[in-house]
Design a protein around this motif. Structure first.
Motif, PDB file in Angstrom:
ATOM      1  N   UNK A 413      10.693  -1.018  -0.571  1.00 11.30           N
ATOM      2  CA  UNK A 413       9.448  -1.450   0.071  1.00 11.30           C
ATOM      3  C   UNK A 413       8.247  -1.204  -0.841  1.00 11.30           C
ATOM      4  N   UNK A 414       8.264  -0.100  -1.543  1.00 15.05           N
ATOM      5  CA  UNK A 414       7.166   0.196  -2.453  1.00 15.05           C
ATOM      6  C   UNK A 414       7.121  -0.808  -3.606  1.00 15.05           C
ATOM      7  N   UNK A 415       8.291  -1.158  -4.148  1.00 19.13           N
ATOM      8  CA  UNK A 415       8.322  -2.161  -5.220  1.00 19.13           C
ATOM      9  C   UNK A 415       7.853  -3.522  -4.688  1.00 19.13           C
ATOM     10  N   UNK A 416       8.225  -3.866  -3.443  1.00 22.51           N
ATOM     11  CA  UNK A 416       7.782  -5.131  -2.869  1.00 22.51           C
ATOM     12  C   UNK A 416       6.273  -5.197  -2.711  1.00 22.51           C
ATOM     13  N   UNK A 417       5.678  -4.098  -2.231  1.00 23.37           N
ATOM     14  CA  UNK A 417       4.222  -4.071  -2.093  1.00 23.37           C
ATOM     15  C   UNK A 417       3.536  -4.195  -3.449  1.00 23.37           C
ATOM     16  N   UNK A 418       4.087  -3.544  -4.450  1.00 23.04           N
ATOM     17  CA  UNK A 418       3.491  -3.617  -5.791  1.00 23.04           C
ATOM     18  C   UNK A 418       3.593  -5.025  -6.360  1.00 23.04           C
ATOM     19  N   UNK A 419       4.738  -5.682  -6.168  1.00 19.31           N
ATOM     20  CA  UNK A 419       4.897  -7.047  -6.664  1.00 19.31           C
ATOM     21  C   UNK A 419       3.951  -8.007  -5.945  1.00 19.31           C
ATOM     22  N   UNK A 420       3.801  -7.848  -4.614  1.00 23.79           N
ATOM     23  CA  UNK A 420       2.879  -8.716  -3.900  1.00 23.79           C
ATOM     24  C   UNK A 420       1.435  -8.506  -4.364  1.00 23.79           C
ATOM     25  N   UNK A 421       1.066  -7.274  -4.621  1.00 29.12           N
ATOM     26  CA  UNK A 421      -0.284  -6.999  -5.093  1.00 29.12           C
ATOM     27  C   UNK A 421      -0.525  -7.618  -6.466  1.00 29.12           C
ATOM     28  N   UNK A 422       0.430  -7.476  -7.371  1.00 19.37           N
ATOM     29  CA  UNK A 422       0.275  -8.073  -8.694  1.00 19.37           C
ATOM     30  C   UNK A 422       0.234  -9.604  -8.606  1.00 19.37           C
ATOM     31  N   UNK A 423       1.045 -10.159  -7.710  1.00 14.41           N
ATOM     32  CA  UNK A 423       1.049 -11.617  -7.570  1.00 14.41           C
ATOM     33  C   UNK A 423      -0.283 -12.125  -7.032  1.00 14.41           C
ATOM     34  N   UNK A 424      -0.890 -11.437  -6.093  1.00 15.15           N
ATOM     35  CA  UNK A 424      -2.185 -11.843  -5.567  1.00 15.15           C
ATOM     36  C   UNK A 424      -3.264 -11.754  -6.634  1.00 15.15           C
ATOM     37  N   UNK A 425      -3.234 -10.700  -7.433  1.00 11.32           N
ATOM     38  CA  UNK A 425      -4.225 -10.566  -8.507  1.00 11.32           C
ATOM     39  C   UNK A 425      -4.074 -11.696  -9.518  1.00 11.32           C
ATOM     40  N   UNK A 426      -2.814 -12.016  -9.856  1.00 12.98           N
ATOM     41  CA  UNK A 426      -2.583 -13.095 -10.805  1.00 12.98           C
ATOM     42  C   UNK A 426      -3.057 -14.437 -10.243  1.00 12.98           C
ATOM     43  N   UNK A 427      -2.801 -14.716  -8.954  1.00  9.16           N
ATOM     44  CA  UNK A 427      -3.265 -15.957  -8.351  1.00  9.16           C
ATOM     45  C   UNK A 427      -4.791 -16.013  -8.280  1.00  9.16           C
ATOM     46  N   UNK A 428      -5.429 -14.889  -8.008  1.00 11.18           N
ATOM     47  CA  UNK A 428      -6.878 -14.863  -7.940  1.00 11.18           C
ATOM     48  C   UNK A 428      -7.497 -15.117  -9.314  1.00 11.18           C
ATOM     49  N   UNK A 429      -6.903 -14.507 -10.329  1.00 11.41           N
ATOM     50  CA  UNK A 429      -7.423 -14.737 -11.678  1.00 11.41           C
ATOM     51  C   UNK A 429      -7.154 -16.163 -12.145  1.00 11.41           C
TER      52      UNK A 429
END
Length: 448
Positions: A413-429
């Motif tokens: 679950x922790x790895x999933x949250x980290x991946x979702x956070x990185x994916x959102x940052x990448x999409x925002x950038x």
């Protein structure tokens, strides 16, 4: 007044291990009876004790009446010989019979019904003393071993042989020799070393007293009191007793316990029910991770690996024998794709085949251990299915498997949250757009 010490020959070097983390632990009030509080660091403790309980020694310090036979003559009159009663290996102290101090003793107040007590009980209160004798501790370096009590000769310096471990008594052993004597003696020196040997004291076996009415005789203590009927023993072993004594799984059949719980009246006192229930619940109620079970499991695992290794080596030897003992090796080397024509290669010997099969098995076992260690680090746990009992009564264990435990699920679950956070940052950038503002310069090739 109690003190710590041992009244037997020391067994090993356990006294060098620190018993407490610091010297300020286990402090007691000074007026209450307590063990000695002097702390000696493990590095300053005597490593190998040459003075043990039962030895005869002389005292080098203290009052003249405690050291010499005659106070007026001093050392010319000879030294007193004392017997070592106890040793305190953690504080480098010895206790001698006859060397004691008088310590304070609390007086018990007479009870209110003192007049109603017997004469013996009243005397125990009337004859109380405000002091009791207690053995006095003497430092290890202030005593010397007695070599010849008749000639009053002592060992001024002690030499020892190389220590060895005795498997029978399970203790370290070495011999003591007097490298320097305080006088002349008639004892013959050792032929190999040229020094007088100081023999270890003989341990006196304590005689057991007569058994009291509350003691259980040895024959009755070892007698088997749980007697099972032979007629239904196979049915009991297959249906009610767990097949594995190492994992202690819960009973597979709850009907037996339900019968006992739901029984009413005289059914609970059935002889068979009372005989089988302790065996039925022994594995269920026993601690699964006790030290005894861990030791038994490790011993059984090593024995199983040893038997499996022997079988693997035997199978490899059988295959080697069935293959003609590498008889086709020469023909394989002469093939054109191999390109080793003319190379002299001999066939493997039986010892080489055995060694290679053993090494291959050890590598496979080590690989499985590494995989299990990695799985535990990842938070996974091993699941062992229940045993299967066939019609013939033989027990077989299905293959177990690894599953994600609570720690593994939490990490996922922790790895999933980290991946979702990185994916959102990448999409925002990636979707970032710059607007035309004052003092803002956007290159022409980057304008949308």
């Amino acid at each position: 007044m109690s003190f710590t010490g041992v009244a037997r020959v020391p067994k090993g070097l356990h006294h060098l291990e620190p018993a407490v983390s610091n010297k300020f632990q286990k402090k007691y009030p000074s007026r209450a009876p307590h063990p000695p509080t002097a702390y000696v660091a493990p590095a300053a403790r005597v490593r190998r004790w040459n003075v043990v309980p039962g030895d005869l020694v002389r005292l080098l310090v203290g009052k003249p009446k405690e050291r010499f036979n005659d106070e007026t003559k001093g050392k010319d009159g000879g030294y007193k010989v004392y017997r070592v009663s106890k040793v305190d290996m953690e504080r480098n102290r010895v206790y001698l019979d006859g060397i004691s101090n008088k310590k304070a003793n609390p007086i018990m107040r007479a009870p209110d019904n003192f007049d109603e007590l017997t004469e013996t009980e009243q005397a125990s209160y009337r004859d109380q003393k405000n002091y009791v004798p207690a053995l006095r501790a003497v430092h290890y370096s202030n005593v010397q071993l007695c070599v010849d009590p008749e000639s009053n000769v002592f060992a001024s310096r002690i030499a020892t042989s190389a220590p060895s471990f005795d498997r029978t008594t399970r203790r370290l052993k070495w011999d003591r020799f007097a490298s320097k004597l305080s006088g002349e003696t008639s004892l013959a020196p050792d032929a190999a070393r040229g020094q007088v040997e100081v023999r270890w004291p003989e341990n006196e076996l304590k005689k057991r007293g007569a058994p009291s009415p509350y003691d259980t005789p040895k024959m009755e203590a070892h007698d088997k009191t749980l007697l099972l009927p032979n007629t239904i023993w196979p049915e009991l072993a297959s249906a009610f007793i767990p097949a594995s004594p190492l994992r202690a799984p819960p009973p597979a059949d709850q009907g037996f316990s339900d019968t006992y719980i739901n029984a009413r009246g005289t059914d609970r006192h059935h002889s068979l029910l009372n005989a089988f229930l302790p065996l039925y619940l022994s594995e269920e109620l026993s601690p699964r991770f006790s030290r005894a079970k861990k030791t038994a499991a490790g011993t059984a695992r090593r024995a199983t690996e040893a038997r499996t290794r022997v079988d693997a080596v035997r199978d490899a030897l059988d295959d080697w024998e069935a293959g003609g003992r590498d008889a086709g090796l020469k023909s394989v080397l002469e093939l054109d794709p191999v390109g080793l024509e003319g190379v002299s290669v001999r066939a493997r010997t039986r010892a080489e085949v055995r060694e290679g099969a053993g090494a291959q098995f050890d590598a496979a076992v080590q690989e499985s251990r590494d995989a299990a260690r990695l799985a535990r680090l990842e938070g996974r746990r091993w699941v062992q299915p229940a045993a299967h009992i066939d019609a013939a009564g033989e027990t077989s264990w299905p293959q177990g498997y690894w599953v994600d435990g609570p720690e593994a699920l939490r990490a996922a679950r922790k790895r999933g949250r980290k991946e979702r956070k990185e994916r959102k940052i990448e999409e925002r950038m990636r979707g970032l757009r710059l607007n035309d503002e004052r003092n803002t310069v956007v290159p022409a090739d980057l304008r949308v």
